[in-house]
Design an enzyme around this catalytic site. Structure first.
Site, short mmCIF file in Angstrom:
data_model
loop_
_atom_site.label_atom_id
_atom_site.label_comp_id
_atom_site.label_asym_id
_atom_site.label_seq_id
_atom_site.Cartn_x
_atom_site.Cartn_y
_atom_site.Cartn_z
N ARG A 90 10.13 7.31 4.06
CA ARG A 90 10.13 8.76 4.25
C ARG A 90 10.82 9.16 5.56
O ARG A 90 11.47 10.21 5.63
CB ARG A 90 8.70 9.29 4.21
CG ARG A 90 8.08 9.20 2.82
CD ARG A 90 6.57 9.35 2.86
NE ARG A 90 6.17 10.62 3.44
CZ ARG A 90 4.92 10.90 3.78
NH1 ARG A 90 3.96 10.00 3.61
NH2 ARG A 90 4.62 12.08 4.30
N ASP A 105 0.92 5.63 0.38
CA ASP A 105 0.20 6.73 1.03
C ASP A 105 -0.23 7.78 0.02
O ASP A 105 0.17 7.76 -1.14
CB ASP A 105 1.11 7.39 2.08
CG ASP A 105 1.42 6.48 3.24
OD1 ASP A 105 0.59 5.61 3.56
OD2 ASP A 105 2.50 6.63 3.85
N ARG A 135 0.83 -1.20 0.00
CA ARG A 135 0.00 0.00 0.00
C ARG A 135 0.87 1.26 0.00
O ARG A 135 1.88 1.31 0.69
CB ARG A 135 -0.92 0.00 1.22
CG ARG A 135 -2.00 -1.07 1.17
CD ARG A 135 -2.80 -1.14 2.45
NE ARG A 135 -1.98 -1.62 3.57
CZ ARG A 135 -2.45 -1.81 4.80
NH1 ARG A 135 -3.72 -1.55 5.07
NH2 ARG A 135 -1.68 -2.26 5.76
#
Length: 263
Positions: free
Chosen positions: A201, A52, A50
Site C-alpha cells: 500500500r 490487514d 497476514r
C-alpha cells in the site's frame, strides 16, 4: 498426526484482518471456529502471510496438524458449512514431510504476489466500494512503470515499512512490478520473496504520486535510497488490495487457485 494445507479465499471488507484478536472479528478466528465445529477439536492455523483489515485474499494458504482421518474434499465441504459467505476453503491437500523437512505455510513459501485494483475516474463507483481503490486525478501508467523499475531487485524497503512492522529485516527481493490499464481500471501486480507491513500500500501510494505528475520517477528512487518512511506517500487505502498467490516448491504438489479474469 497429519499436516493439512488449505487454500482460503476471502472478502476482507468486514473483517479486522487475518490475525486473531480478542473480539474474534478476524479471518483466522472465524476459520478456526469453523474447523473446531467440523472436527470437534481445537485446531490452530498458520498462514502464509497476514493481511490487514479490509484486505482481500484470492489465495491465502494455511496449514494445521490433526489426527482426524478425513478425505481432503471433506475438509472443503465440511468447514465451508460453518463459514460465512465472505470466507471459503477452496481446496485442501495433505502435505507429507519431505525427508526431515516439513511443509510450513509461511516458511516454505518462495514468493508472494499481491494485486492492487485501482479505479481511475473523476467520479467514484459505489459498485467498486471496498473492492478497488479510487483516484480521481488522471494517472500515466508509463511514468509509474518507469518509477517502479527502481524497486526491482534486492533493496532495503524501510521507506515503505509501517512503524509497527515486526519483520526482522527490511531487506526484501522484488521480483516483479507490473502496472496495466484496462479502461478506467488499473492493476498493480507486485511479486517478491516477502513483504513488510503496509509495504504494498505504501508503494502503490507513492507510485500514484508519480502517476499524477506531482513527482518524477527518479523521486521514487531517492525515497527508496533515503530509507525514511516520512519521505514516501501516505499509506494508501486497503480496499483494492488482494493477496493473489503464494509460490511453493513443486514438490509439495499444492493446487493453485486460478486468478479471476479481472484480477
Amino acid at each position: 498426526m497429519k499436516r493439512i494445507a488449505l487454500g482460503i479465499q476471502y472478502d476482507g471488507t468486514s473483517w479486522r484482518g487475518w490475525q486473531t484478536q480478542p473480539d474474534g472479528r478476524t479471518v483466522q478466528d472465524t476459520l478456526e471456529t469453523a474447523l473446531k465445529k467440523f472436527s470437534l477439536a481445537d485446531i490452530a492455523t498458520t498462514c502464509a502471510g497476514r493481511t490487514d483489515a479490509g484486505v482481500h485474499a484470492l489465495e491465502q494458504v494455511v496449514h494445521f496438524d490433526t489426527d482426524l482421518d478425513r478425505d481432503m474434499f471433506s475438509w472443503v465441504r465440511g468447514v465451508n458449512a460453518f463459514l460465512p459467505a465472505s470466507i471459503a476453503v477452496r481446496w485442501a491437500c495433505e502435505v507429507a514431510p519431505e525427508g526431515e523437512e516439513q511443509f510450513h505455510a509461511r516458511f516454505s513459501a518462495t514468493a508472494r504476489t499481491y494485486r492492487y485494483l485501482l479505479y481511475n475516474h473523476p467520479v467514484r463507483s459505489p459498485l467498486l466500494s471496498g473492492k478497488a481503490g479510487w483516484v480521481f486525478r488522471p494517472l500515466t501508467v508509463e511514468t509509474m512503470q518507469s518509477a517502479a523499475s527502481y524497486l526491482l531487485g534486492v533493496h532495503d524497503f524501510t521507506a515503505f515499512r509501517a512503524a509497527e512492522c515486526q519483520a526482522k529485516s527490511p531487506v526484501k527481493t522484488m521480483h516483479e512490478i507490473r502496472i496495466e490499464r484496462r479502461g478506467d481500471l488499473l492493476m498493480f501486480t507486485l511479486r517478491a520473496n516477502a513483504f513488510l507491513h503496509h509495504m504494498v500500500r505504501n508503494i502503490v501510494g507513492s507510485l500514484i504520486v508519480v502517476g499524477t505528475g506531482n513527482q518524477s520517477p527518479e523521486w521514487l528512487k531517492s525515497v527508496l535510497d533515503g530509507k525514511d518512511r516520512s519521505r514516501a506517500a501516505p499509506t494508501f487505502m486497503p480496499d483494492g488490495l488482494y493477496l493473489a498467490r503464494i509460490d511453493y516448491d513443486p514438490k509439495w504438489k499444492l493446487p493453485h487457485e486460478p486468478l479471476f479474469p479481472l484480477l
